[in-house]
Design an enzyme around this catalytic site. Structure first.
Site, PDB file in Angstrom:
ATOM      1  N   HIS A   3       0.843  -1.205   0.000  1.00 24.75           N
ATOM      2  CA  HIS A   3       0.000   0.000   0.000  1.00 24.75           C
ATOM      3  C   HIS A   3       0.874   1.251   0.000  1.00 24.75           C
ATOM      4  O   HIS A   3       2.068   1.186   0.256  1.00 24.75           O
ATOM      5  CB  HIS A   3      -0.906   0.026   1.241  1.00 24.75           C
ATOM      6  CG  HIS A   3      -0.142   0.155   2.520  1.00 24.75           C
ATOM      7  ND1 HIS A   3       0.501  -0.898   3.133  1.00 24.75           N
ATOM      8  CD2 HIS A   3       0.107   1.241   3.311  1.00 24.75           C
ATOM      9  CE1 HIS A   3       1.101  -0.475   4.222  1.00 24.75           C
ATOM     10  NE2 HIS A   3       0.894   0.824   4.361  1.00 24.75           N
ATOM     11  N   ASP A   5       0.617   5.153   1.867  1.00 25.63           N
ATOM     12  CA  ASP A   5      -0.106   5.735   3.001  1.00 25.63           C
ATOM     13  C   ASP A   5      -0.987   6.884   2.516  1.00 25.63           C
ATOM     14  O   ASP A   5      -0.563   7.713   1.707  1.00 25.63           O
ATOM     15  CB  ASP A   5       0.874   6.227   4.070  1.00 25.63           C
ATOM     16  CG  ASP A   5       1.581   5.061   4.768  1.00 25.63           C
ATOM     17  OD1 ASP A   5       1.104   3.910   4.659  1.00 25.63           O
ATOM     18  OD2 ASP A   5       2.619   5.306   5.411  1.00 25.63           O
ATOM     19  N   HIS A  59       4.790   0.291  -0.078  1.00 28.30           N
ATOM     20  CA  HIS A  59       5.526  -0.508   0.901  1.00 28.30           C
ATOM     21  C   HIS A  59       4.654  -1.619   1.465  1.00 28.30           C
ATOM     22  O   HIS A  59       3.440  -1.629   1.269  1.00 28.30           O
ATOM     23  CB  HIS A  59       6.085   0.391   2.010  1.00 28.30           C
ATOM     24  CG  HIS A  59       5.052   1.208   2.722  1.00 28.30           C
ATOM     25  ND1 HIS A  59       4.507   2.361   2.189  1.00 28.30           N
ATOM     26  CD2 HIS A  59       4.427   1.034   3.908  1.00 28.30           C
ATOM     27  CE1 HIS A  59       3.628   2.864   3.023  1.00 28.30           C
ATOM     28  NE2 HIS A  59       3.543   2.069   4.082  1.00 28.30           N
ATOM     29  N   ARG A  69       7.898  -8.306  16.297  1.00 27.17           N
ATOM     30  CA  ARG A  69       8.520  -7.048  15.890  1.00 27.17           C
ATOM     31  C   ARG A  69       7.696  -5.886  16.422  1.00 27.17           C
ATOM     32  O   ARG A  69       6.482  -6.001  16.561  1.00 27.17           O
ATOM     33  CB  ARG A  69       8.679  -6.956  14.363  1.00 27.17           C
ATOM     34  CG  ARG A  69       7.450  -6.582  13.612  1.00 27.17           C
ATOM     35  CD  ARG A  69       7.643  -6.648  12.100  1.00 27.17           C
ATOM     36  NE  ARG A  69       8.173  -5.434  11.511  1.00 27.17           N
ATOM     37  CZ  ARG A  69       7.427  -4.374  11.192  1.00 27.17           C
ATOM     38  NH1 ARG A  69       6.140  -4.360  11.436  1.00 27.17           N
ATOM     39  NH2 ARG A  69       7.977  -3.311  10.644  1.00 27.17           N
TER      40      ARG A  69
HETATM   41  O1  LIG Z   1       4.643  -1.769  10.537  1.00 24.12           O
HETATM   42  C1  LIG Z   1       5.313  -1.036   9.809  1.00 24.12           C
HETATM   43  O2  LIG Z   1       6.530  -0.996   9.883  1.00 24.12           O
HETATM   44  C2  LIG Z   1       4.660  -0.152   8.783  1.00 24.12           C
HETATM   45  C3  LIG Z   1       3.185  -0.129   8.903  1.00 24.12           C
HETATM   46  C4  LIG Z   1       2.536   0.616   7.791  1.00 24.12           C
HETATM   47  O3  LIG Z   1       3.007   0.647   6.683  1.00 24.12           O
HETATM   48  C5  LIG Z   1       1.299   1.361   8.035  1.00 24.12           C
HETATM   49  O4  LIG Z   1       0.739   1.236   9.137  1.00 24.12           O
HETATM   50  O5  LIG Z   1       0.858   2.101   7.148  1.00 24.12           O
HETATM   51 FE   LIG Z   2       2.047   2.156   5.491  1.00 23.99          FE
END
Ligand SMILES: O=C(O)CCC(=O)C(=O)O
Ligand SMILES: [Fe+2]
Length: 123
Positions: A3, A5, A59, A69
């Protein structure tokens, strides 16, 4: 889930485990984890605002079910009534409010199963 953001800018802090990947030159590459650094991702609104000069990076997160994590995200967003418009005269995008954008993204995800994003707002 890959996706971009739907915000202006995302600030991420991640631990040493890693898992974040982004698309560069059409290929997925892993972001090297560094707990002493912040990751700044450009969001869709930044892309629209810059008239496509700065790209909202695609990403995803690839997790290992055996290793926990931690990632903390700060999503920088304007108020819903903010008009998103490029400062360039020949804008490639229609102007839209942040509310309209979020609504469109929500509708596309509901109806089509995925986000269309800024392509919906191309002129
Ligand atoms: O968990 C992550 O490192 C990124 C999460 C992500 O891309 C988001 O929440 O938009
Ligand atoms: Fe994201």
């Amino acid at each position: 889930m890959p996706h971009t953001d739907s915000d202006f800018l995302t600030i991420l802090h991640q631990d040493q485990v890693g898992g974040l990947q982004l698309v560069k030159d059409g290929k997925w590459i892993a972001v090297k984890p560094n707990p002493n650094a912040l990751i700044i991702n450009i969001g869709d609104l930044f892309q629209a605002w810059s008239n496509g000069v700065y790209k909202s990076v695609e990403h995803r997160v690839v997790t290992n079910p055996k290793v926990e994590r931690f990632s903390t995200a700060y999503f920088l967003c304007p108020s819903y009534d903010t008009m998103i418009q490029s400062c360039r005269e020949l804008s490639i995008y229609k102007k839209f409010t942040f509310r309209e954008y979020r609504q469109q993204v929500r509708e596309d995800v509901q109806n089509l199963g995925s986000k269309i994003g800024l392509l919906r707002f191309l002129l």
